[in-house]
Design a protein around this motif. Structure first.
Motif, PDB file in Angstrom:
ATOM      1  N   LYS A   1      32.139  35.110  42.116  1.00  0.00           N
ATOM      2  CA  LYS A   1      32.773  36.411  42.334  1.00  0.00           C
ATOM      3  C   LYS A   1      31.885  37.327  43.173  1.00  0.00           C
ATOM      4  N   HIS A   2      30.591  37.058  43.152  1.00  0.00           N
ATOM      5  CA  HIS A   2      29.645  37.869  43.931  1.00  0.00           C
ATOM      6  C   HIS A   2      29.858  37.560  45.409  1.00  0.00           C
ATOM      7  N   PRO A   3      30.032  38.592  46.253  1.00  0.00           N
ATOM      8  CA  PRO A   3      30.346  38.331  47.665  1.00  0.00           C
ATOM      9  C   PRO A   3      29.228  37.600  48.423  1.00  0.00           C
ATOM     10  N   TYR A   4      28.000  37.757  47.998  1.00  0.00           N
ATOM     11  CA  TYR A   4      26.862  37.095  48.666  1.00  0.00           C
ATOM     12  C   TYR A   4      26.119  36.220  47.663  1.00  0.00           C
ATOM     13  N   TYR A   5      26.853  35.432  46.926  1.00  0.00           N
ATOM     14  CA  TYR A   5      26.287  34.662  45.816  1.00  0.00           C
ATOM     15  C   TYR A   5      25.101  33.797  46.265  1.00  0.00           C
TER      16      TYR A   5
ATOM     17  N   ALA B   1      28.413  45.466  45.357  1.00  0.00           N
ATOM     18  CA  ALA B   1      28.404  44.013  45.498  1.00  0.00           C
ATOM     19  C   ALA B   1      28.794  43.383  44.181  1.00  0.00           C
TER      20      ALA B   1
END
Length: 152
Positions: free
Chosen positions: A55-59, A126
């Motif tokens: 779910k984190h945009p910059y995982y 984020a």
């Protein structure tokens, strides 16, 4: 109150060395506390990124930067421990200690730089999930003039 030599009213070399040693110890203690705080912050960020997962945009970017930062912090910490093993009264060891200290300073700079990038990719917003769209739903206590209301 510092003791001064009787003839010149100036502190003796022994007293200056003791004060310098005290300053260096306090500086090292403060630096170690900052290192622990940064390590704690990075582990907390790592937990946050892992909890959010995909779910984190910059995982993957955040995950890799945090891991790199943690590894670099451990390496810098070990190098600082190694610097303390040198005997500063031995001239041959002073050069090696100075070189190791310079590498530690460069490592601290790189850790700081990596943490700036972590903050950029893990900053405000984020990984937050946007609220659901409620444009068509009205709470019970709010009336809409475009919707007819029947009296019971």
């Amino acid at each position: 109150m510092p003791c001064f030599s009787e003839a010149t009213d100036q502190p003796t070399n022994k007293q200056l060395n003791a004060e310098l040693s005290s300053f260096v110890q306090k500086k090292s203690f403060a630096q170690n506390m900052m290192d622990i705080a940064l390590l704690s912050a990075n582990t907390n960020q790592l937990r946050y990124v892992i909890d959010l997962g995909e779910k984190h945009p910059y995982y993957m970017t955040s995950l890799m930067l945090i891991i790199v930062s943690l590894v670099m912090q451990i390496v810098v910490g070990l190098s600082m421990l190694y610097v303390n093993r040198y005997n500063m009264k031995n001239r041959s060891e002073i050069k090696a200690a100075s070189h190791m200290n310079n590498l530690s300073v460069a490592g601290v700079f790189l850790v700081t730089l990596v943490n700036v990038f972590i903050s950029t990719f893990n900053g405000a917003g984020a990984g937050t999930i946007p609220p659901p769209d409620t444009s068509g739903i009205l709470p019970q206590n709010v009336s809409n003039s475009s919707v007819p209301y029947d009296m019971p």
